[in-house]
Design a protein around this motif. Sequence first.
Motif, mmCIF file in Angstrom:
data_model
loop_
_atom_site.group_PDB
_atom_site.id
_atom_site.type_symbol
_atom_site.label_atom_id
_atom_site.label_comp_id
_atom_site.label_asym_id
_atom_site.label_seq_id
_atom_site.Cartn_x
_atom_site.Cartn_y
_atom_site.Cartn_z
ATOM 1 N N ARG A 55 49.586 -35.759 75.590
ATOM 2 C CA ARG A 55 50.288 -35.959 75.339
ATOM 3 C C ARG A 55 50.944 -36.543 74.579
ATOM 4 O O ARG A 55 50.742 -36.871 73.183
ATOM 5 N N LEU A 109 54.444 -38.880 73.262
ATOM 6 C CA LEU A 109 54.028 -40.603 72.423
ATOM 7 C C LEU A 109 55.863 -41.143 72.183
ATOM 8 O O LEU A 109 56.665 -40.326 71.561
ATOM 9 N N PRO A 137 53.632 -37.929 82.868
ATOM 10 C CA PRO A 137 54.313 -38.469 81.949
ATOM 11 C C PRO A 137 54.225 -40.438 82.474
ATOM 12 O O PRO A 137 53.429 -40.851 83.448
ATOM 13 N N THR A 156 55.600 -48.476 75.482
ATOM 14 C CA THR A 156 55.498 -46.838 74.985
ATOM 15 C C THR A 156 55.046 -46.219 76.240
ATOM 16 O O THR A 156 54.666 -46.739 77.571
ATOM 17 N N CYS A 157 55.487 -44.575 76.162
ATOM 18 C CA CYS A 157 55.565 -43.662 76.793
ATOM 19 C C CYS A 157 54.448 -42.251 76.948
ATOM 20 O O CYS A 157 55.641 -41.937 75.777
ATOM 21 N N ARG A 158 54.144 -42.275 77.325
ATOM 22 C CA ARG A 158 52.901 -41.160 77.124
ATOM 23 C C ARG A 158 53.821 -39.717 77.730
ATOM 24 O O ARG A 158 53.867 -39.901 78.857
ATOM 25 N N PRO A 203 54.662 -33.809 72.532
ATOM 26 C CA PRO A 203 53.038 -33.002 73.460
ATOM 27 C C PRO A 203 53.079 -32.060 72.256
ATOM 28 O O PRO A 203 53.389 -31.496 72.253
ATOM 29 N N GLY A 238 44.586 -36.968 77.550
ATOM 30 C CA GLY A 238 46.267 -38.580 77.456
ATOM 31 C C GLY A 238 46.579 -39.454 76.489
ATOM 32 O O GLY A 238 47.788 -39.836 76.138
ATOM 33 N N GLY A 239 45.903 -38.999 75.016
ATOM 34 C CA GLY A 239 46.121 -40.111 74.151
ATOM 35 C C GLY A 239 47.427 -38.539 73.193
ATOM 36 O O GLY A 239 47.773 -37.696 73.684
ATOM 37 N N THR A 240 47.627 -39.469 72.387
ATOM 38 C CA THR A 240 48.038 -38.370 71.403
ATOM 39 C C THR A 240 48.028 -38.853 69.669
ATOM 40 O O THR A 240 47.399 -39.383 69.276
#
Length: 467
Positions: A197, A199, A298, A327-329, A367, A398-400
């Motif tokens: 994802r 960020l 998201p 923060t938004c993923r 992403p 799910g991380g960035t």
Amino acid sequence: MANDLSAYFLTNHERHLNELSEWLSIPSISSLSAHKKDTVKGAEWIVRELKRIGMEKVEVYPTQGHPVVYAERLHAKEKPTVLVYGHYDVQPVDPLHLWESDPFKPAIRDNKIYARGATDDKGQTFMHLKVVEALLKEHGELPVNIKFLIEGEEEIGSINLPEFVEKNQELLFTDVIVISDTGMQEKGQPALCYGLRGLAGLQIDVKGAKGDLHSGQFGGAVQNALHALVHLLDSFRNEDGVIQVERFYDKVKDLEDEEKKVHDSLQFSDKELKKELEVNDLAGEKGFSTLERMWVRPTLEINGMWGGYQGEGLKTVLPNEAHAKITCRLVPDQDPDEIIRLLTAHIEAHTPAGVTVAVTVYDKGAPYVAPYDHPAIQAAGRSYEKIYDVPVQYIRRGGTIPIVAEFDQILKKPVVLMGFGLPGENFHAPNEHFHLENFDYGLRVITDYLQELPKALEKSNDLTQKL
């Protein structure tokens, strides 16, 4: 051919851990200005090590922030080139009192090495150096051409690296990009990550009266900055976990049936996750599975909020300031800059009367989803299966990793995310650690992959560089 290096890795196991401990002892915290010199030391350590193992053209490139380290060894004629990316910076260690041992004095307990950066990302990057060292010592040559790009700003969003990559495309020309900064689903179960994802992060600063006010004298007549902040934050999501920012979901695509089947095949257990995290229930956007919420939907999360009196006892004031970090993923095809604009517009529209709000933008990253049927990725899967002796899983995360999407857009080469971490290894949290079982397996997987990659790319006619 990979097995003939197992004896080398076993013989040098203790030395490898001692060397890794040296690197882990450097508090290269990129987000804290007090550790700027330590971050430089982290870069200097990797420079010395790259030179020692036999890499060439080892250079330190300054940026407007922390430096970038580059190295290469290009003697494998007619073989593909692999660009290995990693980072030498680490997260802050607070809250320090929750660590069972000093975060910068590595300790080995229960076949795990505990230290900040053990799994994210010094430990995983270090494995690639040891594989190069072993191949050169035992075989005198490498099966592929190798380039290293190791930065010091990943934990603050790789702020300056995209510009470096854009300006140095010829230097960084490669056939495959390999990154070990992700993880597996569980112990003994290897996994290749094909999606991350993005960020978008910002800070909200609410300002009310000229100073804190007496809550008896002015309460009920003047806006309380903390109340205003709570009202604003509450406007971001409804009771079903659906984000209320206008047009936030416009570019979010539904998951394809084929990928849903892949998720189902993983047999993910909500019950086991609740047990591991010690929570009585899970939460999130209604109508989606836990894996979907963690990987392909998201999010908008409050990461921290503060304001007002926090000392002992009671202080009856109306706080004039309040702050929050969110923060938004993000998922394909959401654009971080567009999301920041939408968030800012939402904040402006929902700011209560009696206060002003300032927005500061922080981390951003696009992403990324890879074509997991690419020969370079499939070859990595076969190497995992050969060493772990179980079928590999293909997963999203799910991380960035901010630079991954930039690599994709600028260098236009496949990114192979070969992670060896485990979910419970506390990266970004107290007591970060790395299972040494996966350190040992990882050395062999990477070795096998470098040896098998030329054949995989040759069969697919995907080799683009002829030296």
